[in-house]
Write an enzyme that holds these catalytic residues in place. Sequence first.
Site, PDB file in Angstrom:
ATOM      1  CE1 TYR A  43      34.619  30.491  37.517  1.00 26.09           C
ATOM      2  CE2 TYR A  43      36.051  29.942  39.362  1.00 26.09           C
ATOM      3  CZ  TYR A  43      35.381  29.563  38.213  1.00 26.09           C
ATOM      4  OH  TYR A  43      35.479  28.275  37.763  1.00 26.09           O
ATOM      5  N   GLY A  44      34.494  36.740  39.775  1.00 26.72           N
ATOM      6  CA  GLY A  44      34.279  37.777  40.789  1.00 26.72           C
ATOM      7  C   GLY A  44      32.933  38.462  40.734  1.00 26.72           C
ATOM      8  CB  CYS A  75      40.677  30.944  42.041  1.00 26.66           C
ATOM      9  SG  CYS A  75      39.260  32.037  41.857  1.00 26.66           S
ATOM     10  CB  CYS A 189      42.129  38.729  42.972  1.00 31.68           C
ATOM     11  SG  CYS A 189      41.867  38.159  41.282  1.00 31.68           S
TER      12      CYS A 189
HETATM   13  N1  DGL Z   1      41.741  34.789  40.034  1.00 37.33           N
HETATM   14  C1  DGL Z   1      40.544  34.744  40.768  1.00 37.33           C
HETATM   15  C2  DGL Z   1      40.710  35.140  42.217  1.00 37.33           C
HETATM   16  O1  DGL Z   1      41.693  34.900  42.782  1.00 37.33           O
HETATM   17  C3  DGL Z   1      39.251  35.168  40.141  1.00 37.33           C
HETATM   18  C4  DGL Z   1      39.194  36.293  39.173  1.00 37.33           C
HETATM   19  C5  DGL Z   1      37.829  36.322  38.487  1.00 37.33           C
HETATM   20  O2  DGL Z   1      37.545  35.411  37.705  1.00 37.33           O
HETATM   21  O3  DGL Z   1      37.041  37.240  38.778  1.00 37.33           O
HETATM   22  O4  DGL Z   1      39.841  35.654  42.852  1.00 37.33           O
END
Ligand code: DGL
Length: 263
Positions: A43-44, A75, A189
Amino acid sequence: MTDTRPLLFFDSGVGGLSVLAATQKLLPNAPIVYAADSAGYPYGTKSEAEIAARVPALLGRLVERYRPRLVVIACNTASTIALAHVRSALDLPVVGTVPAIKPAALLSKSRAIGVLGTDATIRQPYVDRLAAEFAGDCLVLRHGSAELVDLAEAKLRGEATDPAAYARILEGLTDQPGGERIDTVVLACTHFRLVEPELSAAWPIAYVDGAEGIARRIAFLTDKQEWPTAPGPGVAVFTGTDSGIDTLRPALARFGLTEIARL
Ligand code: DGL
């Protein structure tokens, strides 16, 4: 009749397991569905528009399928961008995960805090607001790392990771002006808590995240609800068809997630 409705955890990958672990300490018998948007990972590096469209739609489908009592967006990226959209779309309690800047500011003696998150998280106005509200007298330095997310995923797949990589990533904080004063780092994260021992080995200072606070919030919101008398098998549900999911089975089993499903 026992209430068997699960808690639904949601993340792009395995990061949310750090929030699940803290929750299981307080609510050991809670039925768990852990959803990883493996098709959307990571997602980042995505845009706000992509996250804002994707997360509420997926959670809508997951809620329809699993009928949870509560949803945990485990997340930071999804929460800082889409928490409000998800709350307005779902008719049940939704707990988000946002950078633990407040506890870090309470802890810091040097009044210099590092915020280590994804690139998408650290640029959010939500983070500006947390810094202004809770750490107004602190220097707050941010660094985004997609590599650290991949390292956490690799670790949970049982792969060896290079200790030098953690030191190099932390330099993204310490190399900034004033970075040498940092005494507390927010793991902004959920993946990063999973590699806290490696980060600590590279730079032994205080690391703070919100997992325990979220667990307490979940316990509070479900207070007086019934739970099964013993833990049952948890479900890990993935959006992708990636065969690599098999390499995660041992790690998932450590969290009681022994059933694998696909959305
Ligand atoms: N675990 C996620 C967060 O807390 C996202 C990590 C990702 O997919 O980039 O931001």
